[in-house]
Enzyme design. Structure first.
Site, mmCIF file in Angstrom:
data_model
loop_
_atom_site.group_PDB
_atom_site.id
_atom_site.type_symbol
_atom_site.label_atom_id
_atom_site.label_comp_id
_atom_site.label_asym_id
_atom_site.label_seq_id
_atom_site.Cartn_x
_atom_site.Cartn_y
_atom_site.Cartn_z
ATOM 1 N N ARG A 96 -12.651 -42.870 11.887
ATOM 2 C CA ARG A 96 -11.289 -43.165 11.190
ATOM 3 C C ARG A 96 -11.196 -41.713 10.449
ATOM 4 O O ARG A 96 -10.060 -41.318 10.561
ATOM 5 C CB ARG A 96 -11.340 -44.253 10.727
ATOM 6 C CG ARG A 96 -9.608 -44.725 10.275
ATOM 7 C CD ARG A 96 -9.115 -44.949 11.723
ATOM 8 N NE ARG A 96 -8.314 -43.831 12.198
ATOM 9 C CZ ARG A 96 -8.032 -43.582 13.494
ATOM 10 N NH1 ARG A 96 -8.500 -44.608 14.255
ATOM 11 N NH2 ARG A 96 -7.393 -42.684 13.766
ATOM 12 N N LYS A 130 5.251 -28.330 -0.587
ATOM 13 C CA LYS A 130 5.575 -29.936 -0.208
ATOM 14 C C LYS A 130 4.626 -30.393 0.838
ATOM 15 O O LYS A 130 4.496 -30.533 1.951
ATOM 16 C CB LYS A 130 6.945 -29.869 0.383
ATOM 17 C CG LYS A 130 8.155 -29.387 -0.349
ATOM 18 C CD LYS A 130 9.375 -29.358 0.420
ATOM 19 C CE LYS A 130 10.496 -28.998 -0.526
ATOM 20 N NZ LYS A 130 11.935 -28.945 0.158
ATOM 21 N N LYS A 162 13.105 -20.853 -9.857
ATOM 22 C CA LYS A 162 14.055 -21.501 -9.294
ATOM 23 C C LYS A 162 15.329 -21.784 -10.278
ATOM 24 O O LYS A 162 15.127 -21.722 -11.424
ATOM 25 C CB LYS A 162 13.441 -22.826 -8.778
ATOM 26 C CG LYS A 162 12.352 -22.827 -7.803
ATOM 27 C CD LYS A 162 11.552 -24.102 -7.413
ATOM 28 C CE LYS A 162 12.204 -24.783 -6.460
ATOM 29 N NZ LYS A 162 12.614 -24.346 -5.154
ATOM 30 N N GLU A 192 14.675 -17.406 -6.957
ATOM 31 C CA GLU A 192 15.401 -18.209 -5.958
ATOM 32 C C GLU A 192 16.980 -17.689 -6.094
ATOM 33 O O GLU A 192 17.329 -17.956 -7.323
ATOM 34 C CB GLU A 192 15.235 -19.573 -6.127
ATOM 35 C CG GLU A 192 16.007 -20.573 -5.343
ATOM 36 C CD GLU A 192 15.823 -21.916 -5.575
ATOM 37 O OE1 GLU A 192 14.786 -22.664 -4.846
ATOM 38 O OE2 GLU A 192 16.612 -22.409 -6.414
ATOM 39 N N ASP A 213 18.315 -19.089 -0.598
ATOM 40 C CA ASP A 213 18.293 -20.569 -0.596
ATOM 41 C C ASP A 213 19.525 -21.197 -0.133
ATOM 42 O O ASP A 213 20.540 -20.945 -0.666
ATOM 43 C CB ASP A 213 17.860 -21.246 -2.206
ATOM 44 C CG ASP A 213 17.704 -22.642 -2.024
ATOM 45 O OD1 ASP A 213 16.834 -22.894 -1.105
ATOM 46 O OD2 ASP A 213 18.090 -23.557 -3.090
#
Length: 286
Positions: A96, A130, A162, A192, A213
């Protein structure tokens, strides 16, 4: 993947699943040896061969694995990807965990390959942070198997300014200068941007990488005219598979796609035990 880190994480995954012992596999009291095949149920790109060999080595060093499809290679439904020979208990106990990883990584590699095939020119497809906590090394490796490239691995290897970071500085120039002062000249700084004015400011501030962005291809084409060739450019934000070609035609260096590692579909891959190879004949049957 780093073999030492791979082994360490696989140990943790196996301990989570097997715990103090595999109750189902323990029903087999003999040492019957079997052969199992790993079979693809759909087309895809292979990723995770090391997981098979190292995973079973951790469970039982006598288990033998044969990989028939190399990482990064395409396969069709029905292809036998690998073969495993060893004690029935050992083969079943690893099934598994190993399939879970193989299915997921091959799913990422397959999705990445589709994105890469949509590109034009020199544009590269890359991932983001992510990723699934605990699986970043695996998932970023799978992106490479699919022909993609890795963005930063963590918060520790690149400064990425960012919108929420830039909000804490008077200007982009101040943010970049602070990053240079605190992190040194060997660390790249990415900014960004959301507007043409921010792009110009990032260029003047000496950013190493400029991200466009949530911009349209037309906006990127216009903003690229302000960026000298030594600055790396990246497009990101809401770019679908269907739109990749349009973005690659702008001349941007990279297209980063978060969904490569957060919205992929695990491939249908299964394990089938083919049969007994030999039996333990030392057991007293009287």
């Amino acid at each position: 993947m780093n073999p030492l880190l791979l082994k360490k994480q696989l140990q943790e995954f196996l301990i989570e699943d097997i715990g103090s012992g595999d109750l189902s596999a323990s029903l087999f009291e003999d040492h019957t040896e079997v052969t199992a095949t790993i079979i693809a149920k759909e087309n895809g790109v292979m990723a995770g061969g090391q997981i098979l060999s190292i995973g079973y080595e951790l469970i039982d060093h006598t288990v033998q694995t044969s990989i028939f499809v190399n990482d990064g290679e395409m396969f069709n439904a029905g292809t036998v990807l690998a073969e495993i020979t060893g004690r029935r208990q050992s083969v079943l106990s690893g099934e598994r965990v190993i399939l879970n990883l193989l299915q997921r990584l091959s799913g990422i590699a397959t999705l990445t390959a589709k994105a890469v095939s949509s590109c034009e020119g020199e544009t590269r497809i890359c991932d983001t942070r992510k990723t699934t906590p605990g699986l970043r090394m695996f998932e970023k490796y799978a992106v490479r198997c699919g022909g993609g490239f890795n963005h930063r691995f963590g918060l520790y290897d690149t400064v990425m300014l960012k919108d929420n970071h830039l909000a804490g500085f008077p200007s982009i120039r101040d943010a970049v200068e602070t990053a240079r002062e605190k992190c040194g000249h060997t660390v790249k700084v990415e900014v960004e941007t959301e507007t043409e004015e921010q792009v110009i400011e990032a260029v003047l501030a000496g950013a190493d990488i400029i991200m466009f962005d949530n911009c349209t291809p037309e906006e990127i084409k216009q903003r690229l005219t302000h960026v000298p060739s030594h600055i790396i450019t990246e497009a990101s934000g809401g770019i679908t598979l269907e739109e990749i070609k349009k973005y690659s035609e702008t001349g941007v260096d990279y297209i980063s796609l978060g969904y490569l590692t957060h919205s992929y579909k695990a491939l249908d891959i299964s394990m089938n035990v083919k049969g007994v190879v030999k039996h333990d004949v030392t057991k007293n049957v009287f």
